[in-house]
Design a protein around this motif. Structure first.
Motif, PDB file in Angstrom:
ATOM      1  N   UNK A   1       0.814  -1.206   0.000  1.00 37.07           N
ATOM      2  CA  UNK A   1       0.000   0.000   0.000  1.00 37.07           C
ATOM      3  C   UNK A   1       0.852   1.263   0.000  1.00 37.07           C
ATOM      4  N   UNK A   2       1.974   1.233   0.729  1.00 34.21           N
ATOM      5  CA  UNK A   2       2.839   2.414   0.792  1.00 34.21           C
ATOM      6  C   UNK A   2       3.390   2.754  -0.584  1.00 34.21           C
ATOM      7  N   UNK A   3       3.783   1.712  -1.343  1.00 35.00           N
ATOM      8  CA  UNK A   3       4.315   1.927  -2.696  1.00 35.00           C
ATOM      9  C   UNK A   3       3.256   2.572  -3.569  1.00 35.00           C
ATOM     10  N   UNK A   4       2.014   2.062  -3.493  1.00 39.19           N
ATOM     11  CA  UNK A   4       0.925   2.603  -4.297  1.00 39.19           C
ATOM     12  C   UNK A   4       0.621   4.051  -3.929  1.00 39.19           C
ATOM     13  N   UNK A   5       0.630   4.348  -2.614  1.00 37.63           N
ATOM     14  CA  UNK A   5       0.313   5.701  -2.165  1.00 37.63           C
ATOM     15  C   UNK A   5       1.326   6.717  -2.674  1.00 37.63           C
ATOM     16  N   UNK A   6       2.601   6.364  -2.598  1.00 37.45           N
ATOM     17  CA  UNK A   6       3.646   7.266  -3.085  1.00 37.45           C
ATOM     18  C   UNK A   6       3.502   7.492  -4.592  1.00 37.45           C
ATOM     19  N   UNK A   7       3.255   6.412  -5.325  1.00 36.76           N
ATOM     20  CA  UNK A   7       3.163   6.536  -6.774  1.00 36.76           C
ATOM     21  C   UNK A   7       1.907   7.277  -7.216  1.00 36.76           C
ATOM     22  N   UNK A   8       0.883   7.293  -6.365  1.00 40.65           N
ATOM     23  CA  UNK A   8      -0.352   8.000  -6.707  1.00 40.65           C
ATOM     24  C   UNK A   8      -0.111   9.497  -6.865  1.00 40.65           C
ATOM     25  N   UNK A   9       0.950  10.016  -6.257  1.00 35.36           N
ATOM     26  CA  UNK A   9       1.263  11.441  -6.390  1.00 35.36           C
ATOM     27  C   UNK A   9       1.606  11.805  -7.830  1.00 35.36           C
ATOM     28  N   UNK A  10       1.901  10.792  -8.643  1.00 33.43           N
ATOM     29  CA  UNK A  10       2.182  11.047 -10.057  1.00 33.43           C
ATOM     30  C   UNK A  10       0.995  11.581 -10.819  1.00 33.43           C
ATOM     31  N   UNK A  11      -0.213  11.498 -10.231  1.00 30.37           N
ATOM     32  CA  UNK A  11      -1.405  12.061 -10.878  1.00 30.37           C
ATOM     33  C   UNK A  11      -1.228  13.561 -11.077  1.00 30.37           C
ATOM     34  N   UNK A  12      -0.599  14.210 -10.102  1.00 29.86           N
ATOM     35  CA  UNK A  12      -0.336  15.657 -10.215  1.00 29.86           C
ATOM     36  C   UNK A  12       0.580  15.918 -11.409  1.00 29.86           C
ATOM     37  N   UNK A 134      -2.728  -1.379  -5.050  1.00 33.58           N
ATOM     38  CA  UNK A 134      -2.251  -2.076  -3.856  1.00 33.58           C
ATOM     39  C   UNK A 134      -3.289  -3.052  -3.334  1.00 33.58           C
ATOM     40  N   UNK A 135      -4.554  -2.612  -3.307  1.00 40.31           N
ATOM     41  CA  UNK A 135      -5.652  -3.486  -2.879  1.00 40.31           C
ATOM     42  C   UNK A 135      -5.817  -4.660  -3.834  1.00 40.31           C
ATOM     43  N   UNK A 136      -5.677  -4.398  -5.133  1.00 42.13           N
ATOM     44  CA  UNK A 136      -5.816  -5.468  -6.126  1.00 42.13           C
ATOM     45  C   UNK A 136      -4.716  -6.516  -5.956  1.00 42.13           C
ATOM     46  N   UNK A 137      -3.499  -6.058  -5.664  1.00 45.71           N
ATOM     47  CA  UNK A 137      -2.388  -6.991  -5.453  1.00 45.71           C
ATOM     48  C   UNK A 137      -2.649  -7.846  -4.212  1.00 45.71           C
ATOM     49  N   UNK A 138      -3.182  -7.214  -3.148  1.00 51.56           N
ATOM     50  CA  UNK A 138      -3.510  -7.965  -1.937  1.00 51.56           C
ATOM     51  C   UNK A 138      -4.561  -9.026  -2.212  1.00 51.56           C
ATOM     52  N   UNK A 139      -5.513  -8.704  -3.067  1.00 50.10           N
ATOM     53  CA  UNK A 139      -6.627  -9.629  -3.324  1.00 50.10           C
ATOM     54  C   UNK A 139      -6.267 -10.731  -4.306  1.00 50.10           C
ATOM     55  N   UNK A 140      -5.617 -10.344  -5.408  1.00 50.92           N
ATOM     56  CA  UNK A 140      -5.382 -11.311  -6.485  1.00 50.92           C
ATOM     57  C   UNK A 140      -3.952 -11.851  -6.523  1.00 50.92           C
ATOM     58  N   UNK A 141      -3.034 -11.205  -5.845  1.00 48.74           N
ATOM     59  CA  UNK A 141      -1.655 -11.669  -5.821  1.00 48.74           C
ATOM     60  C   UNK A 141      -0.782 -10.960  -6.843  1.00 48.74           C
ATOM     61  N   UNK A 142       0.509 -10.986  -6.590  1.00 48.65           N
ATOM     62  CA  UNK A 142       1.465 -10.269  -7.430  1.00 48.65           C
ATOM     63  C   UNK A 142       1.527 -10.836  -8.845  1.00 48.65           C
ATOM     64  N   UNK A 143       1.615 -12.149  -8.956  1.00 44.01           N
ATOM     65  CA  UNK A 143       1.775 -12.773 -10.280  1.00 44.01           C
ATOM     66  C   UNK A 143       0.554 -12.518 -11.154  1.00 44.01           C
ATOM     67  N   UNK A 144      -0.643 -12.619 -10.582  1.00 46.75           N
ATOM     68  CA  UNK A 144      -1.877 -12.366 -11.346  1.00 46.75           C
ATOM     69  C   UNK A 144      -1.908 -10.934 -11.868  1.00 46.75           C
TER      70      UNK A 144
END
Length: 267
Positions: A1-12, A134-144
């Motif tokens: 989740x931390x990785x996703x949150x940091x990268x979300x700043x790229x929207x700006x 991040x939520x999708x990775x938690x639910x479906x897994x990294x490889x998926x």
């Protein structure tokens, strides 16, 4: 989740960057494309000032204690190799097609504002999914999620092969951005699971070196490839790379399942 949150700043950046390029080109046309670099220098100066306000946590001595494996042992682990390979492919292919797109658009008669809009949607595709990937990775897994990213980048190539309209470029680059997001965030998370705390520095440094060495090569070769082999051929040669990536992931997944069965049997 931390990785996703940091990268979300790229929207700006997705909104600010392309519009800034159009704005400076409109107000300072005599500088040609040099105006974009002057604007970037201004932004980097602001970033440098803001960095002075950042306070980093001190690394405790205990975090660096413990036996550290040789670098060869870390990078030869299947999980580390898979994570780095996926990160390399995702970033290299994305950067190659992204860098070549404005050149291809210019060659086919599109102006700077049209190219900027395509890049804006591409960068939105890169970072907007970070709010939920991040939520999708938690639910479906990294490889998926890596598989999903590969499929989206393949769809990007197919859209580029279907036509050369503004909508083709826009849709393809958006798919490319989302595909990169799914692959790269999954790979980054996977890398972080392959080393001990005392191995973090050399493991991450190796990962960054391998990934961004390939990114540099793709940036340097994008213009030459677009000019020599052409836009559509460039998309075509990307597809075998994606097929190779699918094969790598599939073999890794099969081996992981086999290893899990062995572990369950012996436990």
């Amino acid at each position: 989740m931390a990785i996703s949150t940091v990268m979300a700043s790229g929207v700006v950046a997705a909104i600010l960057g392309p519009n800034l390029a159009v704005w400076v080109n409109h107000h300072y046309p005599t500088l040609n494309y040099a105006n974009a670099f002057i604007a970037l220098a201004f932004l980097y100066s602001i970033a440098l000032l803001l960095l002075q306000l950042v306070k980093f946590n001190e690394v405790s001595h205990s975090q660096n204690n413990g036996e550290s494996r040789p670098l060869k042992a870390i990078i030869s682990a299947p999980k580390f190799m898979t994570a780095v390979f996926i990160a390399m492919v995702s970033y290299t292919v994305m950067n190659l097609l992204m860098t070549a797109t404005p050149l291809a658009m210019h060659r086919h008669g599109f102006d700077l504002a049209q190219s900027a809009l395509v890049i804006e949607w591409h960068v939105l595709g890169m970072f907007l999914p970070s709010f939920f990937s991040g939520k999708l990775i938690e639910r479906f897994g990294q490889v998926t999620m890596m598989y999903a990213g590969i499929v989206l980048i393949a769809l990007c190539c197919f859209v580029n092969l279907l036509g050369l309209s503004h909508w083709h470029f826009l849709a393809a680059l958006f798919l490319l951005g989302v595909g990169w997001n799914f692959m790269f965030i999954s790979a980054t998370q996977m890398v972080s699971q392959t080393y001990l705390p005392q191995e973090r520095a050399k493991a991450q440094a190796t990962n960054e070196f391998l990934v961004f060495s390939m990114v540099t090569l793709s940036a340097l070769s994008a213009g030459w490839l677009e000019a020599t082999v052409g836009w559509q051929t460039l998309n075509l040669v990307t597809l075998p790379i994606l097929l190779l990536t699918i094969a790598w992931l599939t073999i890794y997944k099969i081996k992981q399942k086999a290893q899990l069965k062995v572990n369950l049997t012996t436990s």
